[in-house]
Design a protein around this motif. Structure first.
Motif, PDB file in Angstrom:
ATOM      1  N   GLU A  75       1.311  70.537  24.860  1.00  0.00           N
ATOM      2  CA  GLU A  75       1.224  70.511  26.316  1.00  0.00           C
ATOM      3  C   GLU A  75       0.529  71.764  26.835  1.00  0.00           C
ATOM      4  O   GLU A  75       0.638  72.850  26.248  1.00  0.00           O
ATOM      5  CB  GLU A  75       2.636  70.424  26.905  1.00  0.00           C
ATOM      6  CG  GLU A  75       2.681  70.258  28.416  1.00  0.00           C
ATOM      7  CD  GLU A  75       4.108  70.082  28.922  1.00  0.00           C
ATOM      8  OE1 GLU A  75       4.247  69.642  30.076  1.00  0.00           O
ATOM      9  OE2 GLU A  75       5.060  70.368  28.186  1.00  0.00           O
ATOM     10  N   VAL A  76      -0.199  71.639  27.946  1.00  0.00           N
ATOM     11  CA  VAL A  76      -0.748  72.797  28.650  1.00  0.00           C
ATOM     12  C   VAL A  76       0.026  72.939  29.954  1.00  0.00           C
ATOM     13  O   VAL A  76      -0.135  72.147  30.878  1.00  0.00           O
ATOM     14  CB  VAL A  76      -2.255  72.651  28.936  1.00  0.00           C
ATOM     15  CG1 VAL A  76      -2.783  73.907  29.621  1.00  0.00           C
ATOM     16  CG2 VAL A  76      -3.024  72.409  27.649  1.00  0.00           C
ATOM     17  N   LEU A  77       0.873  73.944  30.010  1.00  0.00           N
ATOM     18  CA  LEU A  77       1.732  74.166  31.172  1.00  0.00           C
ATOM     19  C   LEU A  77       1.123  75.252  32.049  1.00  0.00           C
ATOM     20  O   LEU A  77       0.900  76.372  31.598  1.00  0.00           O
ATOM     21  CB  LEU A  77       3.132  74.580  30.726  1.00  0.00           C
ATOM     22  CG  LEU A  77       4.120  74.924  31.851  1.00  0.00           C
ATOM     23  CD1 LEU A  77       4.466  73.663  32.652  1.00  0.00           C
ATOM     24  CD2 LEU A  77       5.375  75.574  31.291  1.00  0.00           C
ATOM     25  N   GLY A  78       0.859  74.935  33.304  1.00  0.00           N
ATOM     26  CA  GLY A  78       0.355  75.916  34.257  1.00  0.00           C
ATOM     27  C   GLY A  78       1.509  76.558  35.010  1.00  0.00           C
ATOM     28  O   GLY A  78       2.509  75.890  35.308  1.00  0.00           O
ATOM     29  N   LYS A 210     -12.217  76.029  24.983  1.00  0.00           N
ATOM     30  CA  LYS A 210     -11.465  76.308  23.760  1.00  0.00           C
ATOM     31  C   LYS A 210      -9.987  76.005  23.940  1.00  0.00           C
ATOM     32  O   LYS A 210      -9.348  75.450  23.032  1.00  0.00           O
ATOM     33  CB  LYS A 210     -11.653  77.777  23.370  1.00  0.00           C
ATOM     34  CG  LYS A 210     -10.910  78.183  22.087  1.00  0.00           C
ATOM     35  CD  LYS A 210     -11.368  77.384  20.879  1.00  0.00           C
ATOM     36  CE  LYS A 210     -10.613  77.766  19.633  1.00  0.00           C
ATOM     37  NZ  LYS A 210     -10.960  76.904  18.472  1.00  0.00           N
ATOM     38  N   MET A 211      -9.428  76.319  25.109  1.00  0.00           N
ATOM     39  CA  MET A 211      -8.015  76.015  25.352  1.00  0.00           C
ATOM     40  C   MET A 211      -7.777  74.509  25.360  1.00  0.00           C
ATOM     41  O   MET A 211      -6.735  74.024  24.901  1.00  0.00           O
ATOM     42  CB  MET A 211      -7.558  76.653  26.664  1.00  0.00           C
ATOM     43  CG  MET A 211      -7.342  78.162  26.556  1.00  0.00           C
ATOM     44  SD  MET A 211      -6.539  78.870  28.009  1.00  0.00           S
ATOM     45  CE  MET A 211      -7.900  78.962  29.152  1.00  0.00           C
ATOM     46  N   GLN A 212      -8.750  73.754  25.870  1.00  0.00           N
ATOM     47  CA  GLN A 212      -8.633  72.297  25.836  1.00  0.00           C
ATOM     48  C   GLN A 212      -8.654  71.786  24.399  1.00  0.00           C
ATOM     49  O   GLN A 212      -7.888  70.889  24.029  1.00  0.00           O
ATOM     50  CB  GLN A 212      -9.764  71.662  26.645  1.00  0.00           C
ATOM     51  CG  GLN A 212      -9.625  71.869  28.153  1.00  0.00           C
ATOM     52  CD  GLN A 212     -10.835  71.403  28.928  1.00  0.00           C
ATOM     53  OE1 GLN A 212     -11.953  71.386  28.400  1.00  0.00           O
ATOM     54  NE2 GLN A 212     -10.641  71.035  30.186  1.00  0.00           N
ATOM     55  N   ASP A 213      -9.513  72.379  23.566  1.00  0.00           N
ATOM     56  CA  ASP A 213      -9.569  72.003  22.155  1.00  0.00           C
ATOM     57  C   ASP A 213      -8.253  72.317  21.451  1.00  0.00           C
ATOM     58  O   ASP A 213      -7.766  71.544  20.620  1.00  0.00           O
ATOM     59  CB  ASP A 213     -10.711  72.736  21.444  1.00  0.00           C
ATOM     60  CG  ASP A 213     -12.088  72.292  21.926  1.00  0.00           C
ATOM     61  OD1 ASP A 213     -12.175  71.196  22.515  1.00  0.00           O
ATOM     62  OD2 ASP A 213     -13.059  73.035  21.721  1.00  0.00           O
ATOM     63  N   ILE A 214      -7.686  73.485  21.780  1.00  0.00           N
ATOM     64  CA  ILE A 214      -6.434  73.913  21.157  1.00  0.00           C
ATOM     65  C   ILE A 214      -5.318  72.914  21.436  1.00  0.00           C
ATOM     66  O   ILE A 214      -4.559  72.534  20.542  1.00  0.00           O
ATOM     67  CB  ILE A 214      -6.030  75.317  21.676  1.00  0.00           C
ATOM     68  CG1 ILE A 214      -6.931  76.389  21.057  1.00  0.00           C
ATOM     69  CG2 ILE A 214      -4.562  75.625  21.366  1.00  0.00           C
ATOM     70  CD1 ILE A 214      -6.715  77.764  21.649  1.00  0.00           C
ATOM     71  N   SER A 215      -5.230  72.470  22.693  1.00  0.00           N
ATOM     72  CA  SER A 215      -4.122  71.584  23.064  1.00  0.00           C
ATOM     73  C   SER A 215      -4.374  70.139  22.659  1.00  0.00           C
ATOM     74  O   SER A 215      -3.509  69.489  22.073  1.00  0.00           O
ATOM     75  CB  SER A 215      -3.869  71.680  24.567  1.00  0.00           C
ATOM     76  OG  SER A 215      -5.007  71.259  25.292  1.00  0.00           O
ATOM     77  N   ILE A 223       0.431  78.043  27.561  1.00  0.00           N
ATOM     78  CA  ILE A 223       1.065  78.362  28.848  1.00  0.00           C
ATOM     79  C   ILE A 223       0.098  79.261  29.596  1.00  0.00           C
ATOM     80  O   ILE A 223      -0.252  80.345  29.128  1.00  0.00           O
ATOM     81  CB  ILE A 223       2.429  79.052  28.643  1.00  0.00           C
ATOM     82  CG1 ILE A 223       3.362  78.125  27.863  1.00  0.00           C
ATOM     83  CG2 ILE A 223       3.043  79.415  30.000  1.00  0.00           C
ATOM     84  CD1 ILE A 223       4.699  78.742  27.527  1.00  0.00           C
ATOM     85  N   PHE A 224      -0.355  78.809  30.753  1.00  0.00           N
ATOM     86  CA  PHE A 224      -1.504  79.406  31.440  1.00  0.00           C
ATOM     87  C   PHE A 224      -1.140  79.770  32.869  1.00  0.00           C
ATOM     88  O   PHE A 224      -0.700  78.928  33.640  1.00  0.00           O
ATOM     89  CB  PHE A 224      -2.655  78.395  31.419  1.00  0.00           C
ATOM     90  CG  PHE A 224      -3.927  78.869  32.053  1.00  0.00           C
ATOM     91  CD1 PHE A 224      -4.469  80.096  31.746  1.00  0.00           C
ATOM     92  CD2 PHE A 224      -4.597  78.057  32.961  1.00  0.00           C
ATOM     93  CE1 PHE A 224      -5.660  80.522  32.327  1.00  0.00           C
ATOM     94  CE2 PHE A 224      -5.782  78.467  33.542  1.00  0.00           C
ATOM     95  CZ  PHE A 224      -6.312  79.710  33.219  1.00  0.00           C
ATOM     96  N   LEU A 235      -7.405  72.046  33.390  1.00  0.00           N
ATOM     97  CA  LEU A 235      -6.831  72.384  32.087  1.00  0.00           C
ATOM     98  C   LEU A 235      -5.402  71.887  31.896  1.00  0.00           C
ATOM     99  O   LEU A 235      -5.034  71.437  30.816  1.00  0.00           O
ATOM    100  CB  LEU A 235      -6.871  73.907  31.902  1.00  0.00           C
ATOM    101  CG  LEU A 235      -6.368  74.469  30.567  1.00  0.00           C
ATOM    102  CD1 LEU A 235      -7.250  73.975  29.427  1.00  0.00           C
ATOM    103  CD2 LEU A 235      -6.360  75.986  30.609  1.00  0.00           C
ATOM    104  N   CYS A 236      -4.584  71.964  32.938  1.00  0.00           N
ATOM    105  CA  CYS A 236      -3.133  71.794  32.769  1.00  0.00           C
ATOM    106  C   CYS A 236      -2.695  70.336  32.857  1.00  0.00           C
ATOM    107  O   CYS A 236      -3.272  69.540  33.595  1.00  0.00           O
ATOM    108  CB  CYS A 236      -2.388  72.625  33.808  1.00  0.00           C
ATOM    109  SG  CYS A 236      -2.712  74.409  33.653  1.00  0.00           S
TER     110      CYS A 236
END
Length: 412
Positions: A75-78, A210-215, A223-224, A235-236
Motif C-alpha cells: 500500500e502507498v499511504l499518504g 520509482k515509488m510507484q514501481d516499488i509499491s 508511507i509518504f 501516488l497514494c
C-alpha cells in the motif's frame, strides 16, 4: 485476507515546551515515584492540544494523541495536514528516530527512512561508502549491497562525485543519492517526508515513478508525507489527514484531500511570531484605502503591507509568492526585479498589485528574505488569502473556470 505490515496502536507523543529533554528533576522524580508504585504517569493527564496558533496554557503539549491505523503490504499511504499537525513527529516515531510517550508500533520487515536531506549519511565518507553504510544499517550483507550499487549510482545521477565525501555535495545531490539508497536497498517499508521538494522537477517525477514501481511492481509499502496534492493524488492509494495532533480522516484520497482543504481557515497565519530577528515579521492585506481585508476580489487593487525587521541594516531583497492549495506555483513579486531593496533597521514595505489576477479560491503565500546571495528567511505556506469573484474587466463578466489567471488587455 489482508496482510498488515505496520500497525500503530494508540500512539501519543508529549513534549515539554521551552526545554530540551524530559523536563525538570522534580518532574522526573514525580514520574519515577508514580511508576514504581504501579500508577499512571501524572503528566500524561496534562498538556495542551497541538494548535500552534493558540496561547500557551500548559508546560506540556501533545504533538500526537491517540493515533491508530494499519498499513497493508504494497500500500502507498499518504499523510497530510497543516504545518505543525504532527506529520513529521509521526514519521520519526515510525522510523524509530524517537519513541512514543504512549502506544506501540508493530512492523514486519525492514524500514528505510528519508526524513531529512542526507539522513543517515556520514559527511566525511564518500557517496559510495555511505551506500554500504546505509545498507549495513538496514541489515544487508556486503554482497547484497554490491548487487544494487550500480543501480543506485545510476539512478542518483551522481556518478562523477560518487567517490567524493558527501559533505561537498549540494543539497540536491544529497537528496538524490539518499532517495536512491533508500529505494534500491529493498526495505519492506519506505518512509518518505517532504524532502523530495529539494530535488529538481525532473528528479521529483523520476522519484514518484520509482515509488510507484516499488509499491505496484515489487509489492513493498510506502508511507509518504507531502504538501504536494498532485503527488499525493497520483501516488497514494489511501490517505490519513492529521489535525492538531489527531487523526481527522482516514480513507480514500479524493475525500481526504477535500477534508484537508476544508480544515484550512481563511486568513490564518501559520508562521509569523515574535522570534523573528531579521526579515518579514508580519504581512497585512489591505484595500486601496489601506484598510485591512481578509478577502480579495478578482481585479481589485491590493496593498500588501510588510512589516520588516532589519537591525543590522542589511541590504535586503523581499519576495512574496503565491501557490494554490495543491502547491502549484502561480506568481511571485520580488523587490530586486524592480530595483528595490530595503536597508532601514525597521521599516514597512508596501507591495501594490494593481489588479488581482487570480480567480476565486484559497491560496497560500510564501515569503523569502535575501541578503545578497543568501536566503535569510524562507517559509512555504506562511499564510492564506481568500479570493472571491470580482469585476476584473469592468464589464461584470469573468470568463474561464476556477483557478483561471486573468491578464489586463484591450481590444480596439
Amino acid at each position: 485476507m489482508s496482510d498488515i505490515i505496520l500497525k500503530a496502536e494508540n500512539i501519543s507523543k508529549q513534549y515539554r515546551l521551552g526545554v530540551v529533554g524530559t523536563g525538570t528533576i522534580s518532574h522526573d522524580l514525580n514520574r519515577w515515584w508514580h511508576i514504581i508504585r504501579g500508577k499512571e504517569d501524572p503528566f500524561l493527564k496534562v498538556g495542551s492540544v497541538n494548535d500552534r496558533s493558540a496561547t500557551k496554557k500548559s508546560d506540556y503539549v501533545w504533538a500526537l494523541e491517540a493515533i491508530n491505523f494499519e498499513v497493508e503490504r504494497g500500500e502507498v499511504l499518504g499523510v497530510i495536514g497543516k504545518n505543525g499537525a504532527g506529520k513529521s513527529t509521526l514519521l520519526k516515531i515510525l522510523s524509530r528516530v524517537t519513541s512514543p510517550t504512549t502506544g506501540e508500533i508493530k512492523t514486519k520487515g525492514r524500514i528505510a527512512s528519508l526524513l531529512e536531506v542526507g539522513t543517515g549519511f556520514h559527511p566525511e565518507l564518500t557517496g559510495r561508502e555511505n551506500i554500504y553504510l546505509n545498507g549495513a544499517i538496514l541489515g544487508m550483507t556486503k554482497s547484497e549491497i554490491k548487487k544494487k550499487e550500480l543501480d543506485i549510482i545510476e539512478f542518483s545521477g551522481c556518478q562523477m562525485y560518487i567517490d567524493t565525501p558527501v559533505k561537498r555535495y549540494s543539497s540536491g545531490m544529497r537528496v538524490r543519492l539518499a532517495f536512491a539508497v533508500a529505494a534500491f536497498l529493498e526495505p519492506d517499508i519506505l518512509v518518505i517526508d517532504e524532502v523530495l521538494a529539494v530535488g529538481d522537477a525532473e528528479f521529483q517525477k523520476k522519484a514518484i515513478g520509482k515509488m510507484q514501481d516499488i509499491s505496484r511492481g515489487e509489492g513493498r509499502t510506502v508511507i509518504f508525507v507531502s504538501h504536494d496534492m498532485g503527488a499525493i493524488q497520483s501516488l497514494c492509494s489511501r490517505l490519513i489527514v492529521l489535525k492538531d495532533g489527531t487523526v481527522d480522516f482516514t480513507g480514500n484520497v479524493e475525500d481526504g484531500v477535500a477534508r484537508y482543504l476544508s480544515n484550512i481557515s481563511i486568513g490564518q497565519i501559520n508562521y509569523f511570531n515574535d522570534s523573528i530577528k531579521v526579515g518579514i515579521k508580519k504581512i497585512t492585506f489591505c484595500n486601496s484605502e489601506g484598510n485591512e481585508i481578509q478577502t480579495v476580489l478578482v481585479g481589485q487593487k491590493v496593498l500588501i503591507k510588510v512589516e520588516l525587521l532589519n537591525p543590522d541594516e542589511r541590504n535586503l531583497t523581499l519576495s512574496l509568492g503565491f501557490t494554490d492549495m495543491f502547491n502549484n506555483f502561480l506568481f511571485s513579486c520580488r523587490s530586486d526585479v524592480v530595483n528595490v531593496n530595503y536597508s532601514s533597521s525597521k521599516a514597512e514595505a508596501l507591495l501594490t498589485i494593481h489588479k488581482w489576477p487570480v480567480s476565486q479560491g484559497a491560496y497560500y503565500y510564501n515569503i523569502l528574505t535575501i541578503d545578497g546571495m543568501s536566503a535569510l528567511q524562507f517559509e512555504k505556506e506562511a499564510g492564506i488569502i481568500n479570493v472571491e469573484k470580482g469585476d476584473f474587466y469592468g464589464t461584470g463578466k469573468l470568463p474561464g473556470k476556477k483557478r483561471s489567471f486573468y491578464i489586463d488587455y484591450r481590444w480596439d
